[in-house]
Write a protein that holds these residues in place. Structure first.
Motif, PDB file in Angstrom:
ATOM      1  N   MET A   1       1.037  -1.197  -0.074  1.00 15.47           N
ATOM      2  CA  MET A   1       0.073   0.120  -0.286  1.00 15.47           C
ATOM      3  C   MET A   1       1.058   1.231  -0.057  1.00 15.47           C
ATOM      4  SD  MET A   1      -2.728   1.282   2.940  1.00 15.47           S
ATOM      5  CE  MET A   1      -4.049   0.212   2.478  1.00 15.47           C
ATOM      6  N   LYS A   2       0.596   2.155  -0.834  1.00 10.15           N
ATOM      7  CA  LYS A   2       1.290   3.582  -0.736  1.00 10.15           C
ATOM      8  C   LYS A   2       1.076   4.329   0.571  1.00 10.15           C
ATOM      9  CE  LYS A   2       0.869   3.920  -5.456  1.00 10.15           C
ATOM     10  NZ  LYS A   2       0.351   4.948  -6.770  1.00 10.15           N
ATOM     11  N   ARG A   3       2.183   4.292   1.230  1.00  9.55           N
ATOM     12  CA  ARG A   3       2.316   4.895   2.683  1.00  9.55           C
ATOM     13  C   ARG A   3       1.655   6.333   2.599  1.00  9.55           C
ATOM     14  NH1 ARG A   3       5.595   0.588   3.620  1.00  9.55           N
ATOM     15  NH2 ARG A   3       7.550   1.703   3.059  1.00  9.55           N
ATOM     16  N   VAL A   4       1.876   6.988   1.460  1.00  3.65           N
ATOM     17  CA  VAL A   4       1.365   8.616   1.625  1.00  3.65           C
ATOM     18  C   VAL A   4      -0.045   8.512   1.842  1.00  3.65           C
ATOM     19  CG1 VAL A   4       0.680   8.690  -0.830  1.00  3.65           C
ATOM     20  CG2 VAL A   4       1.474  10.691   0.125  1.00  3.65           C
ATOM     21  N   LEU A   5      -0.896   7.417   1.546  1.00  3.07           N
ATOM     22  CA  LEU A   5      -2.308   7.362   1.836  1.00  3.07           C
ATOM     23  C   LEU A   5      -2.540   7.354   3.427  1.00  3.07           C
ATOM     24  CD1 LEU A   5      -3.612   4.629  -0.425  1.00  3.07           C
ATOM     25  CD2 LEU A   5      -3.324   7.271  -0.773  1.00  3.07           C
ATOM     26  N   PHE A   6      -1.504   6.920   4.315  1.00  2.56           N
ATOM     27  CA  PHE A   6      -1.783   7.174   5.581  1.00  2.56           C
ATOM     28  C   PHE A   6      -1.630   8.627   6.081  1.00  2.56           C
ATOM     29  CE2 PHE A   6      -0.480   2.522   5.716  1.00  2.56           C
ATOM     30  CZ  PHE A   6      -1.087   2.289   6.418  1.00  2.56           C
ATOM     31  N   TYR A  45       9.463  15.541   0.741  1.00  7.03           N
ATOM     32  CA  TYR A  45       9.189  14.896  -0.566  1.00  7.03           C
ATOM     33  C   TYR A  45       8.153  13.935  -0.673  1.00  7.03           C
ATOM     34  CZ  TYR A  45      13.552  17.232  -1.026  1.00  7.03           C
ATOM     35  OH  TYR A  45      14.684  18.423  -1.057  1.00  7.03           O
ATOM     36  N   ILE A  46       7.330  14.015  -1.652  1.00  5.93           N
ATOM     37  CA  ILE A  46       6.567  12.750  -2.039  1.00  5.93           C
ATOM     38  C   ILE A  46       6.857  12.385  -3.361  1.00  5.93           C
ATOM     39  CG2 ILE A  46       4.124  11.820  -2.539  1.00  5.93           C
ATOM     40  CD1 ILE A  46       3.042  14.173  -0.555  1.00  5.93           C
ATOM     41  N   VAL A  47       7.188  11.139  -3.479  1.00  8.02           N
ATOM     42  CA  VAL A  47       7.236  10.417  -4.787  1.00  8.02           C
ATOM     43  C   VAL A  47       6.115  10.435  -5.635  1.00  8.02           C
ATOM     44  CG1 VAL A  47       8.478   8.593  -6.055  1.00  8.02           C
ATOM     45  CG2 VAL A  47       9.371   9.186  -3.920  1.00  8.02           C
ATOM     46  N   GLU A  71       5.644   7.302  -1.715  1.00 14.29           N
ATOM     47  CA  GLU A  71       6.479   7.345  -0.673  1.00 14.29           C
ATOM     48  C   GLU A  71       6.808   8.857  -0.337  1.00 14.29           C
ATOM     49  OE1 GLU A  71       7.419   4.926   1.333  1.00 14.29           O
ATOM     50  OE2 GLU A  71       6.839   3.415   0.501  1.00 14.29           O
ATOM     51  N   ILE A  72       6.848   8.830   1.182  1.00 10.62           N
ATOM     52  CA  ILE A  72       7.331  10.078   1.729  1.00 10.62           C
ATOM     53  C   ILE A  72       8.843  10.266   2.041  1.00 10.62           C
ATOM     54  CG2 ILE A  72       7.020  11.879   3.537  1.00 10.62           C
ATOM     55  CD1 ILE A  72       4.433  11.198   3.568  1.00 10.62           C
ATOM     56  N   VAL A  73       9.756  11.288   1.710  1.00  7.83           N
ATOM     57  CA  VAL A  73      11.080  11.107   1.763  1.00  7.83           C
ATOM     58  C   VAL A  73      11.330  12.642   2.668  1.00  7.83           C
ATOM     59  CG1 VAL A  73      13.247  11.185   0.627  1.00  7.83           C
ATOM     60  CG2 VAL A  73      11.201  10.012  -0.350  1.00  7.83           C
ATOM     61  N   GLY A  74      12.244  12.241   3.686  1.00  5.45           N
ATOM     62  CA  GLY A  74      12.704  13.485   4.460  1.00  5.45           C
ATOM     63  C   GLY A  74      11.980  13.620   5.675  1.00  5.45           C
ATOM     64  N   GLU A  75      10.949  12.841   6.018  1.00  2.00           N
ATOM     65  CA  GLU A  75      10.151  12.926   7.091  1.00  2.00           C
ATOM     66  C   GLU A  75      10.705  12.910   8.563  1.00  2.00           C
ATOM     67  OE1 GLU A  75      10.796   8.699   6.802  1.00  2.00           O
ATOM     68  OE2 GLU A  75      10.221  10.166   5.239  1.00  2.00           O
ATOM     69  N   MET A  76      11.885  11.721   8.570  1.00  3.47           N
ATOM     70  CA  MET A  76      12.530  11.928   9.783  1.00  3.47           C
ATOM     71  C   MET A  76      13.248  13.081  10.174  1.00  3.47           C
ATOM     72  SD  MET A  76      13.656   7.786   9.793  1.00  3.47           S
ATOM     73  CE  MET A  76      14.858   7.873  10.862  1.00  3.47           C
ATOM     74  N   SER A  77      14.160  13.670   9.220  1.00  2.00           N
ATOM     75  CA  SER A  77      14.847  14.856   9.448  1.00  2.00           C
ATOM     76  C   SER A  77      13.827  16.205   9.579  1.00  2.00           C
ATOM     77  CB  SER A  77      15.522  15.200   8.107  1.00  2.00           C
ATOM     78  OG  SER A  77      16.687  14.244   8.048  1.00  2.00           O
ATOM     79  N   VAL A  96       9.298  14.123  -8.139  1.00  2.00           N
ATOM     80  CA  VAL A  96       8.900  14.336  -6.743  1.00  2.00           C
ATOM     81  C   VAL A  96       7.991  15.257  -6.343  1.00  2.00           C
ATOM     82  CG1 VAL A  96      10.757  12.688  -5.791  1.00  2.00           C
ATOM     83  CG2 VAL A  96      10.975  15.200  -5.905  1.00  2.00           C
ATOM     84  N   TYR A  97       7.278  15.582  -5.450  1.00  4.43           N
ATOM     85  CA  TYR A  97       6.632  16.818  -5.099  1.00  4.43           C
ATOM     86  C   TYR A  97       7.389  17.342  -3.853  1.00  4.43           C
ATOM     87  CZ  TYR A  97       3.590  19.418  -2.125  1.00  4.43           C
ATOM     88  OH  TYR A  97       2.912  20.394  -0.976  1.00  4.43           O
ATOM     89  N   LYS A  98       7.638  18.676  -3.853  1.00  2.60           N
ATOM     90  CA  LYS A  98       8.558  19.167  -2.765  1.00  2.60           C
ATOM     91  C   LYS A  98       7.799  20.298  -2.076  1.00  2.60           C
ATOM     92  CE  LYS A  98      12.654  22.031  -2.476  1.00  2.60           C
ATOM     93  NZ  LYS A  98      14.001  22.456  -3.132  1.00  2.60           N
ATOM     94  N   ILE A  99       7.821  20.162  -0.767  1.00  2.00           N
ATOM     95  CA  ILE A  99       7.333  21.479  -0.163  1.00  2.00           C
ATOM     96  C   ILE A  99       8.369  21.807   1.180  1.00  2.00           C
ATOM     97  CG2 ILE A  99       5.919  19.896   1.532  1.00  2.00           C
ATOM     98  CD1 ILE A  99       3.799  22.588   1.292  1.00  2.00           C
ATOM     99  N   SER A 100       8.590  23.112   1.045  1.00  2.00           N
ATOM    100  CA  SER A 100       9.738  23.464   2.123  1.00  2.00           C
ATOM    101  C   SER A 100       9.163  23.430   3.496  1.00  2.00           C
ATOM    102  CB  SER A 100      10.297  25.089   1.906  1.00  2.00           C
ATOM    103  OG  SER A 100       9.216  25.894   2.227  1.00  2.00           O
TER     104      SER A 100
END
Length: 173
Positions: A1-6, A45-47, A71-77, A96-100
């Protein structure tokens, strides 16, 4: 499952619209280093498409995981305000979608409903990622692998539609 859905399943339509209008699309060529181990990152980021490789960045530069659409990237940082412990490299041409961090922090500080939903969504997302990692290491419970809390499931259908909105918006940019 795409985790971005959570993640998206816990936000409301206004929040998703806000994210769409305050983020941007990045097109990455294969080999592009989106995140460098030990270097602070300023975005989440979201892939949207393609494939990213999570790498150790050591002598062997071992690939720990492959991340694809949703997938979401950069969430831990983002959560910890610490530099990443791994690098993320485009394994294939990717979008990727990027939001600052600055934009998200502004919204978090001015909208308490968004703040609550955002951090709850992050907790669900990270919990799911940790559960999957635990399963891959052989410590999970195979009978429970596909179980999802029904309260979360209610938001998943909406989240699929919201992710579709993001994909649609950034395919036109």
């Amino acid at each position: 499952m795409k985790r971005v859905l959570f993640f998206l399943g816990q936000l409301n339509d206004r929040d998703v619209e806000w994210m769409i209008h305050n983020g941007s699309k990045m097109e990455l060529e294969a080999g592009y280093r989106l995140i460098n181990k030990g270097e602070y990152i300023d975005s989440l980021y979201i892939v949207l498409s393609g494939q990213l490789a999570v790498c150790t960045d050591g002598k062997t530069n071992e690939t720990l995981a492959k991340l694809e659409s949703g997938e979401i990237v950069g969430e831990m940082s983002f959560i910890e305000s610490r530099p990443p412990s791994v690098s993320v490299i485009a394994a294939k041409p990717s979008v990727v979608y990027k939001i600052s961090r600055e934009m998200i922090n502004y919204r978090l500080s001015t909208n308490m409903e968004f703040r609550s939903s955002f951090y709850y969504a992050m907790a669900l997302f990270l919990s799911n990622r940790l559960r999957k990692t635990t399963d891959q290491l052989g410590y999970g419970n195979p009978e429970e692998e596909d179980l999802i809390d029904t309260n979360i499931l209610d938001g998943v259908a909406q989240a699929g539609s919201r992710f579709g909105q993001i994909l649609h918006r950034f395919s036109e940019v």
